[in-house]
Design an enzyme around this catalytic site. Structure first.
Site, short mmCIF file in Angstrom:
data_model
loop_
_atom_site.label_atom_id
_atom_site.label_comp_id
_atom_site.label_asym_id
_atom_site.label_seq_id
_atom_site.Cartn_x
_atom_site.Cartn_y
_atom_site.Cartn_z
N GLY B 69 0.82 -1.20 0.00
CA GLY B 69 0.00 0.00 0.00
C GLY B 69 0.86 1.26 0.00
O GLY B 69 0.54 2.25 -0.66
N THR B 70 1.96 1.19 0.74
CA THR B 70 2.89 2.32 0.76
C THR B 70 3.42 2.61 -0.64
O THR B 70 3.46 3.76 -1.09
CB THR B 70 4.07 1.99 1.71
N GLN B 177 -7.99 1.90 4.85
CA GLN B 177 -8.76 1.46 6.00
C GLN B 177 -10.21 1.09 5.66
O GLN B 177 -10.82 0.28 6.34
CB GLN B 177 -8.74 2.55 7.08
N SER B 194 -4.27 -1.57 0.49
CA SER B 194 -3.23 -2.52 0.91
C SER B 194 -3.88 -3.81 1.37
O SER B 194 -4.75 -3.82 2.24
CB SER B 194 -2.44 -1.89 2.06
N ALA B 195 -3.43 -4.95 0.81
CA ALA B 195 -4.13 -6.22 1.01
C ALA B 195 -4.07 -6.76 2.43
O ALA B 195 -5.00 -7.40 2.89
CB ALA B 195 -3.59 -7.26 0.04
N CYS B 320 5.91 8.24 23.28
CA CYS B 320 6.86 7.31 23.87
C CYS B 320 6.86 5.96 23.18
O CYS B 320 7.72 5.13 23.43
CB CYS B 320 6.56 7.13 25.36
#
Lengths: 481, 481
Positions: B69-70, B177, B194-195, B320
């Site tokens: 997906g990126t 999403q 994205s799969a 954090c």
């Protein structure tokens, strides 16, 4: 079916399949997450990196997983060029690199960089000294494959690495074809490979960069794989790839010896069984499982189709089988025949009987294609023809441009607009009508003709005079046999 | 173990596993090869493209598979920007896009392009009219996620697409999403997904580009996926991804309704069960399976670890827990509390009992962490505190900078060098010693303080006066309850 296209891709190795299934269960989570599932994926990824690094001969923190071998090459080349941009912008590579390297080089050139291509001999091998002469103070990166993917010739990596080291230029070694067989030779600065070439899953490439090599990863980047391969790590496939690499390497020594003997048999028998055939590539310094030959008077696509129908899956570098309609750049760089080109790459575990079956089937397949294009009787038209003996009669087919006997010195074959292998077939048909010492001019605008007409001369013993634009002149030589 | 990090990654869907195994047998060859194995791979790839295109709502020749997906986002953004370079070089995006979009934007900016970020409201939602105002004649591309990955807020894609269409600017929709849940809203020009977010394997992204949208694929490219995704196609994973998408969509309606009710329960119960907690994101226009909340006086990492030990895998946008030591850019853009941030994203098929178990465990987990950092009694120090009632005594712990009663107007808490959640804890500890109407100055150089001190004021009813450098001034307000 006999699948003889191992150099293109392999089915999943049983070890890879097992590892993949296990890692799909255990390694599907994001390895960057601190939760249990993420930590498990991270551990699998770390272990796979250790395994792959051992096979490559580097430290785990010198190795990154990419989404393909192509991506590893693109990233490796771009990253090394960017890292040394202050030094210069020249990229040096051999003329027979994988197309992914050539694409990266073309992109570099379009972006203002320069590219220097080092030629190869007729076996497809670079000369390390010549390679060294191509390096200059502005060389940012040198690329050399470990072995050629089309003809199997092993490159002098160690010697080339030495001249690169002397010049202070990092060397990227594309080890895609050789990594399944052996650890890469020493001396590389960057190294790439691709898992589906060794029975790993597709979707996994390796990029190794030695500590100390300047590298600036192409953008955009993220925190994955130390910023060198953006996007969610494909942990299950990576685990399977590493497991498979270890497994094939454990078997590589014995299997290489076995396949080497089978390939030797093909190299020896094909020219005996099929007239007017040239086996290309280095006969000794070569990959164990790969052999390439070219057959006059046939088009590669037809041979592939006929072999496919006969149950054999092979590959070809002929122009008619590529989308670009140009012959393989490897065959071009070697200056060898491109028509009727067949690459046989044996998968590990291939049965000897399959190879024998191939050798039995091949002559009939090539004869059939030659008959179909009216070239069945050309096999012996050459002055130095080998296996076949009786001189062929001129066919006088309609393809010959001049039915009446022309003035010998003015003989011209018009093959403009005709694709490989027609120009060579028409040349072979007319050569008998040329008096010994006379010259025939072939007009041909097919790109393959630039390669195949000189190669035909080389193979048949006639003399290639010159080429000018689309006109190729050939002088008939007396039969020597 | 309860895995509540579905928005990060999911285990392979059973349908995907079946399809993957079948395709590993049938689709491992190079789909570009004309031989039998290659043709079989090509057929599988074509069929997968048909299936995925149907789920996306586009033509098969408008959809390409990438390696993640990126990568789909990086390629889509770079390709659209390059395709419209003559129009201009401005990239417009919302402030809450996925980091892959932000990385692409940063690369674009470093290459000389300009980026315009459109803010969001406190629920994380953009306003389509404001988005439209950001577009100008030099806008080459607009980006908007279909729904936010950290807080679940659904974006007004249809309305934004309308303003983009009016301005003639193509809109790229990051549907990572939402695609598992429903077909994307109309109006997009480019779309990515994205799969592994829908139970497909990792290593597969989708990039859809509408016919007519100018697109110039980033270099280097090759002939794979019409030149938009270089490298050997990962056919088995693509087949599994497509099969899985169809399968999850068939179940999506019923499952979304079920998970929506479970998330509603979490949204309602968490603030009741855990004092000083803020549930963030749009309560109605949201993803069905995702909820995010933040808890005062705890650090996200400690909460994650304690939840992990209690058997719950969640995610966090607290500073954090990230490698950058800054709070999630999404929470920053929303202007909400970042400390003690917890994202719960339920996987399909999650058991209701697991959610109840989580709600039972959470208060003890947060209490434990608060006790550990000496903040157990702070929950009721606020003037408008909710569930807990007894006013806390000033703890007088060594963390409080001034053991003796200081002059009210000069009270200063020195939390320089202290990381989240310490500055807010010290502020909460000292506020009881500030007379109503008096001002306390907190010195804090942790990035999270810029977000968390105002958010603390908002949640507790005290007045945030101003911030100047590392100094934050807070006025005590009389208890209203």
């Amino acid at each position: 079916m006999s699948y003889f296209d191992a150099a293109s891709s392999l089915p999943l190795h049983p070890v890879a399949q097992q590892a993949l299934l296990a890692a799909l269960d255990e390694g599907w989570a994001d390895p960057a997450r601190p939760h249990r599932e993420g930590r498990r994926a991270r551990m699998l990824l770390d272990a796979a990196r250790e395994t792959a690094a051992e096979a490559v001969g580097c430290r785990p923190d010198e190795l990154w997983f990419t989404s393909s071998g192509t991506r590893a090459l693109h990233t490796g080349i771009a990253g090394a060029l960017a890292g040394r941009r202050r030094v210069g912008r020249q990229l040096v590579l051999s003329a027979v690199e994988h197309s992914a390297v050539l694409h990266a080089a073309a992109a570099h050139e379009r972006a203002g960089g320069s590219v220097c291509e080092v030629g190869v001999d007729r076996t497809g091998r670079v000369n390390a000294r010549e390679y060294g002469e191509a390096l200059d103070p502005g060389s940012a990166l040198a690329c050399l494959q470990s072995a050629n993917h089309e003809v199997g010739t092993v490159q002098p990596v160690t010697e080339t690495a030495a001249v690169c080291a002397e010049a202070g230029v990092p060397l990227l070694v594309d080890a895609a074809q050789s990594l399944p067989w052996e650890a890469p030779p020493e001396g590389w600065s960057l190294l790439t490979a691709s898992a589906h070439k060794w029975g790993g899953p597709s979707g996994v490439g390796l990029l190794a960069v030695r500590k100390g090599v300047r590298f600036a990863a192409p953008e955009p980047a993220d925190e994955r794989e130390s910023g060198r391969a953006p996007g969610f790590e494909n942990v299950p496939a990576i685990v399977a790839a590493a497991a498979s690499l270890r497994a094939v390497r454990a078997e590589a020594g014995a299997e290489a010896a076995r396949l080497r003997a089978l390939v030797d048999r093909i190299r020896e028998r094909v020219p005996e069984l099929v007239p007017d055939t040239e086996v290309v590539g280095d006969p000794v310094r070569r990959l164990p499982h790969l052999v390439t030959f070219s057959c006059l008077y046939v088009d590669g696509e037809a041979v592939l189709q006929a072999l496919d129908a006969a149950g054999f899956s092979v590959s070809s570098g002929s122009s008619c089988t590529s989308s670009t309609l140009t012959p393989s750049h490897v065959l071009r760089a070697m200056g060898v025949l491109s028509e009727g080109n067949v690459r046989v790459s044996l998968p590990p575990g291939v049965d000897e009987a399959e190879v024998n079956r191939f050798l039995s089937a091949l002559p009939g397949v090539v004869d059939g294609v030659r008959a179909h294009v009216g070239a069945a009787s050309l096999g012996s038209s050459a002055p130095a023809a080998g296996a076949s003996s009786a001189p062929a009669e001129p066919t006088g087919s309609p393809a010959a441009p001049e039915p009446a006997e022309p003035a010998a010195s003015a003989l011209t074959v018009d093959a403009l607009g005709k694709k490989c292998p027609v120009p060579v077939i028409e040349l072979a048909k007319v050569i008998e009508r040329v008096p010994v010492g006379g010259v025939v001019t072939v007009l041909a605008d097919d790109v393959a003709a630039r390669l195949d007409i000189p190669a035909w001369c080389e193979m048949t013993g006639h003399a290639f005079v010159d080429a000018s634009g689309d006109a190729f002149r050939v002088r008939r030589v007396a039969a020597s046999g």
